[in-house]
Design an enzyme around this catalytic site. Structure first.
Site, PDB file in Angstrom:
ATOM      1  N   ASN A   1      45.468  33.872  41.444  1.00  0.00           N
ATOM      2  CA  ASN A   1      44.794  35.104  41.045  1.00  0.00           C
ATOM      3  C   ASN A   1      45.886  36.158  40.877  1.00  0.00           C
ATOM      4  O   ASN A   1      46.346  36.730  41.853  1.00  0.00           O
ATOM      5  CB  ASN A   1      43.792  35.514  42.141  1.00  0.00           C
ATOM      6  CG  ASN A   1      43.203  36.886  41.894  1.00  0.00           C
ATOM      7  OD1 ASN A   1      43.339  37.442  40.802  1.00  0.00           O
ATOM      8  ND2 ASN A   1      42.547  37.443  42.911  1.00  0.00           N
ATOM      9  N   TRP A   2      46.278  36.338  39.630  1.00  0.00           N
ATOM     10  CA  TRP A   2      47.419  37.232  39.367  1.00  0.00           C
ATOM     11  C   TRP A   2      47.083  38.703  39.592  1.00  0.00           C
ATOM     12  O   TRP A   2      47.973  39.544  39.643  1.00  0.00           O
ATOM     13  CB  TRP A   2      47.916  37.035  37.925  1.00  0.00           C
ATOM     14  CG  TRP A   2      48.891  35.904  37.784  1.00  0.00           C
ATOM     15  CD1 TRP A   2      49.082  34.863  38.653  1.00  0.00           C
ATOM     16  CD2 TRP A   2      49.813  35.700  36.711  1.00  0.00           C
ATOM     17  NE1 TRP A   2      50.057  34.026  38.184  1.00  0.00           N
ATOM     18  CE2 TRP A   2      50.532  34.527  36.990  1.00  0.00           C
ATOM     19  CE3 TRP A   2      50.101  36.396  35.537  1.00  0.00           C
ATOM     20  CZ2 TRP A   2      51.521  34.026  36.143  1.00  0.00           C
ATOM     21  CZ3 TRP A   2      51.075  35.898  34.682  1.00  0.00           C
ATOM     22  CH2 TRP A   2      51.780  34.726  34.993  1.00  0.00           C
TER      23      TRP A   2
ATOM     24  N   HIS B   1      35.028  39.089  43.622  1.00  0.00           N
ATOM     25  CA  HIS B   1      36.205  39.363  44.463  1.00  0.00           C
ATOM     26  C   HIS B   1      35.996  40.676  45.226  1.00  0.00           C
ATOM     27  O   HIS B   1      35.430  41.626  44.677  1.00  0.00           O
ATOM     28  CB  HIS B   1      37.458  39.441  43.587  1.00  0.00           C
ATOM     29  CG  HIS B   1      38.721  39.405  44.388  1.00  0.00           C
ATOM     30  ND1 HIS B   1      39.162  40.493  45.112  1.00  0.00           N
ATOM     31  CD2 HIS B   1      39.606  38.409  44.633  1.00  0.00           C
ATOM     32  CE1 HIS B   1      40.278  40.164  45.748  1.00  0.00           C
ATOM     33  NE2 HIS B   1      40.570  38.894  45.475  1.00  0.00           N
TER      34      HIS B   1
ATOM     35  N   GLU C   1      37.020  34.259  51.188  1.00  0.00           N
ATOM     36  CA  GLU C   1      38.157  35.172  51.314  1.00  0.00           C
ATOM     37  C   GLU C   1      37.810  36.276  52.310  1.00  0.00           C
ATOM     38  O   GLU C   1      37.198  37.292  51.924  1.00  0.00           O
ATOM     39  CB  GLU C   1      38.480  35.807  49.961  1.00  0.00           C
ATOM     40  CG  GLU C   1      38.966  34.835  48.917  1.00  0.00           C
ATOM     41  CD  GLU C   1      39.933  35.504  47.939  1.00  0.00           C
ATOM     42  OE1 GLU C   1      41.016  34.961  47.735  1.00  0.00           O
ATOM     43  OE2 GLU C   1      39.605  36.576  47.401  1.00  0.00           O
TER      44      GLU C   1
ATOM     45  N   GLY D   1      45.998  40.139  51.291  1.00  0.00           N
ATOM     46  CA  GLY D   1      47.139  41.053  51.183  1.00  0.00           C
ATOM     47  C   GLY D   1      47.691  41.526  52.518  1.00  0.00           C
ATOM     48  O   GLY D   1      48.475  42.473  52.569  1.00  0.00           O
TER      49      GLY D   1
ATOM     50  N   SER E   1      46.214  35.613  51.861  1.00  0.00           N
ATOM     51  CA  SER E   1      47.573  35.479  52.396  1.00  0.00           C
ATOM     52  C   SER E   1      48.091  34.043  52.487  1.00  0.00           C
ATOM     53  O   SER E   1      48.860  33.720  53.398  1.00  0.00           O
ATOM     54  CB  SER E   1      47.682  36.172  53.766  1.00  0.00           C
ATOM     55  OG  SER E   1      47.459  37.553  53.629  1.00  0.00           O
TER      56      SER E   1
END
Ligand code: PGA
Length: 252
Positions: free
Chosen positions: A11-12, A100, A169, A175, A213
């Site tokens: 996932n850029w 997301h 997630e 992050g 992460s």
């Protein structure tokens, strides 16, 4: 080591330009060779501005490309700056990330996400549907009820479930370099699989990825949790080396 199909999804986020093709190309070449060693599927979800370009430039395609979000409206309409699932499909996207937490925090409700899922499936995109609890919800013992609600509200009316992969997630993991404890993660993934069977009235559980992460240093630790069907990888997928290291370390 498992021989079950595992997904490695990048996932850029908001990253990359035309020169980033070198990253895609390296991952594509790696995939061509590596697919012979292990059963895996590599998907790169890149910005909309790059999907068509990468798709045209890749000579033999060993990976799939995907988008990261879309507008909920099916047709063309007065939605400045937006792109719908049909338009994304035409760029060559095969997958799409929906729900997301970064989009939920900007206003995506369960109902809006349901509409996006529906429209994406109608346009033959495979959906990577993200669910996850906040740190506060986790602290208050609300992880399972949060996940159940997210699944129920957005998936109950979806007909073609073959096109859906879930991604767990936890928001507090994204992050932050904090990953859930292995025992907790195993329990949560099992819960999601069982619950999805109940909510969706299906016999075979839906595939569930883990995201938050994931990096080359912790990739191996996840291989002991056989319930995980793959990974949604954010920051580390922006580098070909890190992304490839994650895959190789996972199978070590
Ligand atoms: P991260 O992001 O790997 O950078 O934590 C994951 C995601 O947002 O999908």
């Amino acid at each position: 080591m498992t021989n079950k199909l595992k997904y490695f999804v990048g996932n850029w986020k908001m990253f990359g330009d035309f020169t980033s093709f070198k990253t895609v190309n390296k991952i594509n070449q790696f995939s061509r060779k590596y697919k012979k060693l292990h059963k895996n599927k590599i998907i790169l979800c890149v910005p909309n501005t790059l999907i068509f370009f990468f798709n045209k430039k890749l000579q033999s395609k060993n990976i799939s490309l995907g988008a990261q979000n879309c507008h909920y409206y099916q047709n063309y309409g007065p939605f400045t700056g937006s792109v719908n699932s049909q338009m994304l499909k035409k760029t060559g996207a095969e997958y799409i990330i929906l729900g997301h937490s970064e989009n939920r925090s900007e206003g995506d409700t369960d109902k809006i996400i349901e509409k996006k899922i529906n429209s994406s499936i109608k346009n033959k995109l495979n959906v990577i549907f993200c669910i996850g609890e906040s740190y506060k919800q986790k602290k208050n013992g609300k992880t399972f009820s949060t996940l159940r609600k997210q699944m129920k509200n957005s998936l109950k009316k979806i007909s073609n479930l073959n096109k859906i992969i879930l991604a767990y997630e936890p928001i507090w993991s994204i992050g932050t370099n904090n990953i859930p404890k292995a025992s907790q993660l195993k329990k949560t993934i099992k819960f999601i699989k069982n619950e999805s069977k109940k909510i969706l009235k299906i016999k075979k559980p839906i595939k569930v990825l883990y995201g938050g992460s994931v990096d080359p240093n912790n990739a191996r630790s996840f291989s002991f949790i056989k319930e995980i069907d793959g990974f949604l990888i954010g920051r580390a997928s922006q580098s070909a080396k890190k992304f490839i290291d994650i895959i190789e370390n996972y199978y070590k």
